[in-house]
Scaffold this motif. Structure first.
Motif, PDB file in Angstrom:
ATOM      1  N   VAL A  33       0.890  -1.102   0.055  1.00 18.67           N
ATOM      2  CA  VAL A  33      -0.176   0.067   0.045  1.00 18.67           C
ATOM      3  C   VAL A  33       1.024   1.262  -0.016  1.00 18.67           C
ATOM      4  N   ALA A  34       0.359   2.372  -0.697  1.00 22.98           N
ATOM      5  CA  ALA A  34       0.854   3.750  -0.628  1.00 22.98           C
ATOM      6  C   ALA A  34       0.052   4.491  -0.267  1.00 22.98           C
ATOM      7  N   ALA A  35       0.267   5.292   1.048  1.00 23.25           N
ATOM      8  CA  ALA A  35      -0.656   6.107   1.676  1.00 23.25           C
ATOM      9  C   ALA A  35      -0.342   7.685   1.246  1.00 23.25           C
ATOM     10  N   VAL A  36      -0.936   8.572   0.575  1.00 22.29           N
ATOM     11  CA  VAL A  36      -0.616   9.968   0.377  1.00 22.29           C
ATOM     12  C   VAL A  36      -1.389  10.738   1.083  1.00 22.29           C
ATOM     13  N   CYS A  37      -0.948  11.503   1.926  1.00 20.51           N
ATOM     14  CA  CYS A  37      -1.744  12.374   2.912  1.00 20.51           C
ATOM     15  C   CYS A  37      -1.261  13.572   3.095  1.00 20.51           C
ATOM     16  N   GLY A  38      -2.041  14.575   3.330  1.00 19.30           N
ATOM     17  CA  GLY A  38      -1.673  15.900   3.526  1.00 19.30           C
ATOM     18  C   GLY A  38      -2.142  16.953   2.502  1.00 19.30           C
ATOM     19  N   ARG A  39      -1.857  18.175   2.765  1.00 23.53           N
ATOM     20  CA  ARG A  39      -2.131  19.081   1.745  1.00 23.53           C
ATOM     21  C   ARG A  39      -1.160  19.015   0.749  1.00 23.53           C
ATOM     22  N   ALA A  40      -1.387  19.407  -0.516  1.00 26.62           N
ATOM     23  CA  ALA A  40      -0.449  19.256  -1.615  1.00 26.62           C
ATOM     24  C   ALA A  40       0.630  20.618  -1.562  1.00 26.62           C
ATOM     25  N   PHE A  65      -5.844   7.869  -0.393  1.00 29.25           N
ATOM     26  CA  PHE A  65      -5.558   9.234  -0.300  1.00 29.25           C
ATOM     27  C   PHE A  65      -6.217  10.057   0.782  1.00 29.25           C
ATOM     28  N   ASP A  66      -5.686  10.757   1.500  1.00 27.94           N
ATOM     29  CA  ASP A  66      -6.206  11.610   2.486  1.00 27.94           C
ATOM     30  C   ASP A  66      -5.715  13.041   2.341  1.00 27.94           C
ATOM     31  N   THR A  67      -6.281  13.548   1.321  1.00 23.94           N
ATOM     32  CA  THR A  67      -6.085  15.001   0.801  1.00 23.94           C
ATOM     33  C   THR A  67      -7.311  15.699   0.565  1.00 23.94           C
ATOM     34  N   THR A  68      -7.305  16.771  -0.355  1.00 21.57           N
ATOM     35  CA  THR A  68      -8.177  17.219  -0.724  1.00 21.57           C
ATOM     36  C   THR A  68      -8.083  18.246  -1.807  1.00 21.57           C
ATOM     37  N   ASN A  86     -12.547  13.532   5.675  1.00 19.17           N
ATOM     38  CA  ASN A  86     -13.412  13.775   6.505  1.00 19.17           C
ATOM     39  C   ASN A  86     -14.987  14.433   5.850  1.00 19.17           C
ATOM     40  N   ARG A  87     -15.772  14.779   6.749  1.00 22.81           N
ATOM     41  CA  ARG A  87     -17.041  14.972   6.347  1.00 22.81           C
ATOM     42  C   ARG A  87     -17.151  16.393   5.252  1.00 22.81           C
ATOM     43  N   SER A  88     -16.463  17.473   5.880  1.00 20.67           N
ATOM     44  CA  SER A  88     -16.268  18.773   5.127  1.00 20.67           C
ATOM     45  C   SER A  88     -15.525  18.524   3.933  1.00 20.67           C
ATOM     46  N   GLU A  89     -14.447  17.514   3.977  1.00 18.75           N
ATOM     47  CA  GLU A  89     -13.685  17.518   2.806  1.00 18.75           C
ATOM     48  C   GLU A  89     -14.675  16.519   1.498  1.00 18.75           C
ATOM     49  N   PHE A  90     -15.657  15.909   2.137  1.00 16.70           N
ATOM     50  CA  PHE A  90     -16.587  15.225   0.994  1.00 16.70           C
ATOM     51  C   PHE A  90     -17.187  16.162   0.694  1.00 16.70           C
ATOM     52  N   GLU A  91     -18.027  16.956   1.125  1.00 14.24           N
ATOM     53  CA  GLU A  91     -18.662  17.900   0.805  1.00 14.24           C
ATOM     54  C   GLU A  91     -18.297  18.732  -0.269  1.00 14.24           C
ATOM     55  N   GLU A  92     -16.828  19.140  -0.126  1.00 14.10           N
ATOM     56  CA  GLU A  92     -16.208  20.049  -0.900  1.00 14.10           C
ATOM     57  C   GLU A  92     -16.001  19.256  -2.090  1.00 14.10           C
ATOM     58  N   LEU A  93     -15.843  18.074  -2.196  1.00 14.65           N
ATOM     59  CA  LEU A  93     -15.474  17.041  -3.444  1.00 14.65           C
ATOM     60  C   LEU A  93     -16.800  16.752  -4.138  1.00 14.65           C
ATOM     61  N   SER A  94     -17.680  16.461  -3.404  1.00 13.78           N
ATOM     62  CA  SER A  94     -19.087  16.226  -4.077  1.00 13.78           C
ATOM     63  C   SER A  94     -19.885  17.274  -4.659  1.00 13.78           C
ATOM     64  N   GLY A  95     -19.594  18.434  -3.790  1.00 13.79           N
ATOM     65  CA  GLY A  95     -20.588  19.839  -3.946  1.00 13.79           C
ATOM     66  C   GLY A  95     -22.064  19.529  -3.320  1.00 13.79           C
ATOM     67  N   ALA A  96     -22.277  18.581  -2.501  1.00 15.41           N
ATOM     68  CA  ALA A  96     -23.430  18.533  -1.916  1.00 15.41           C
ATOM     69  C   ALA A  96     -23.198  18.132  -0.425  1.00 15.41           C
ATOM     70  N   GLY A  97     -24.146  18.436   0.623  1.00 14.14           N
ATOM     71  CA  GLY A  97     -24.145  18.074   1.886  1.00 14.14           C
ATOM     72  C   GLY A  97     -24.015  16.700   2.114  1.00 14.14           C
ATOM     73  N   PHE A  98     -23.192  16.028   2.956  1.00 17.34           N
ATOM     74  CA  PHE A  98     -23.030  14.688   3.198  1.00 17.34           C
ATOM     75  C   PHE A  98     -24.405  13.938   3.833  1.00 17.34           C
ATOM     76  N   THR A  99     -24.457  12.807   3.077  1.00 16.46           N
ATOM     77  CA  THR A  99     -25.515  11.620   3.648  1.00 16.46           C
ATOM     78  C   THR A  99     -24.653  10.466   3.309  1.00 16.46           C
ATOM     79  N   PRO A 100     -25.087   9.378   4.164  1.00 18.23           N
ATOM     80  CA  PRO A 100     -24.664   8.145   3.728  1.00 18.23           C
ATOM     81  C   PRO A 100     -25.054   7.792   2.393  1.00 18.23           C
ATOM     82  N   ALA A 101     -26.383   8.055   1.951  1.00 22.55           N
ATOM     83  CA  ALA A 101     -26.734   7.690   0.673  1.00 22.55           C
ATOM     84  C   ALA A 101     -25.650   8.301  -0.298  1.00 22.55           C
ATOM     85  N   ARG A 102     -25.617   9.295  -0.108  1.00 22.30           N
ATOM     86  CA  ARG A 102     -24.920  10.212  -1.097  1.00 22.30           C
ATOM     87  C   ARG A 102     -23.164   9.891  -1.301  1.00 22.30           C
TER      88      ARG A 102
END
Length: 211
Positions: A33-40, A65-68, A86-102
Motif C-alpha cells: 500500500v501507498a498512503a498519500v496524505c496531507g495538503r499538496a 489518499f487523505d487529501t483534498t 472527513n465530512r467537510s472534505e467530502f462535501e467540498e469534493l461532491s458539491g453537496a451535503g453529506f449523507t450516507p446515501a450520497r
C-alpha cells in the motif's frame, strides 16, 4: 493545550518532482500500500498525483489518499484505489451535503475507475465506509476524557492500513482504525497512540453494515 502552526512551504522545483516520482516508482515495487496524505505542496505540476496513482497501480500497489481539493480530484480521476477524508472534505469534493446515501452513490459512480474503498470520518460522530461489499457505519468507542483530537484522522488511517496489511476483513480493519483514533485522542500531540489501548478501544467500536 496544543497549538499547530502550519505554514506553506516553498514551491517544489520541477526537477525535484521528477526525482521524487522516479524514487516513488522504485519504492512501491513490492509494497502492499501507498498512503498519500496531507495538503499538496506548492508548485506541483498538473498530473503529479495522477502519476503517483499510475506508478503504484503498475506495481499492484494499493493507493489510498487523505487529501483534498484538486489533488484529490486528480487522484480519483486517475484511478486511486482508496480515499479517507472527513465530512467537510467530502462535501467540498461532491458539491453537496453529506449523507450516507450520497457517499455510497459517489463511491459507486467511481468504482469503474478503480475506487475500492471510500471512508468519510466525522470527528466523534459516526464514520461511514464504502467498499465492494457495501456500506458500513462505524460507531466509535466512547471516551471518558479527551486531551486532543489533533492527528486522530492520521491515526485512523494507520489503524485501517494495519488491518488491511495484516489480512483483516473490512469490518475488523475499521475497528482497528477507530481504536487507533481513540487512543490518539487520549494524548497531547499528533499521532501518539499506545498499541494496547488502541486494541482495547477497537473491541469497543461497533461496525454495522447498512447497505
Amino acid at each position: 493545550c496544543a497549538t499547530d502552526l502550519n505554514e506553506d512551504g516553498p514551491d517544489v522545483p520541477p526537477e525535484s518532482q521528477g526525482l521524487f516520482l522516479r524514487k516513488f516508482s522504485s519504492l512501491v515495487r513490492g509494497a502492499g500500500v501507498a498512503a498519500v496524505c496531507g495538503r499538496a505542496s506548492n508548485g506541483l505540476k498538473k498530473g503529479f498525483y495522477a502519476a503517483l496513482v499510475r506508478a503504484a497501480a503498475a506495481r499492484n500497489c494499493f493507493t489510498i489518499f487523505d487529501t483534498t481539493g484538486p489533488a484529490l480530484r486528480e487522484a480519483l480521476s486517475a484511478g486511486a484505489a482508496g480515499v479517507k477524508i472527513n465530512r467537510s472534505e467530502f462535501e467540498e469534493l461532491s458539491g453537496a451535503g453529506f449523507t450516507p446515501a450520497r457517499l455510497y452513490a459517489f463511491y459507486r459512480r467511481r468504482q469503474a475507475r478503480g475506487l475500492r474503498t471510500m471512508i468519510v470520518t466525522d470527528g466523534p460522530a459516526h464514520t461511514y465506509a464504502a467498499s465492494q461489499l457495501g456500506l458500513w457505519k462505524v460507531l466509535p468507542p466512547r471516551l471518558a476524557r479527551l486531551k486532543s483530537s489533533t492527528g486522530a484522522g492520521d491515526s485512523f488511517m494507520a489503524g485501517f492500513l494495519f488491518g488491511f496489511l495484516s489480512g483483516c476483513d473490512f469490518e475488523r480493519s475499521l475497528k482497528l482504525a477507530s481504536g487507533a483514533a481513540a487512543s490518539d485522542c487520549l494524548t497531547l500531540g499528533a499521532g501518539l497512540i499506545e498499541a494496547d489501548k488502541a486494541l482495547a478501544y477497537a473491541e469497543k467500536a461497533r461496525v454495522i453494515k447498512v447497505a
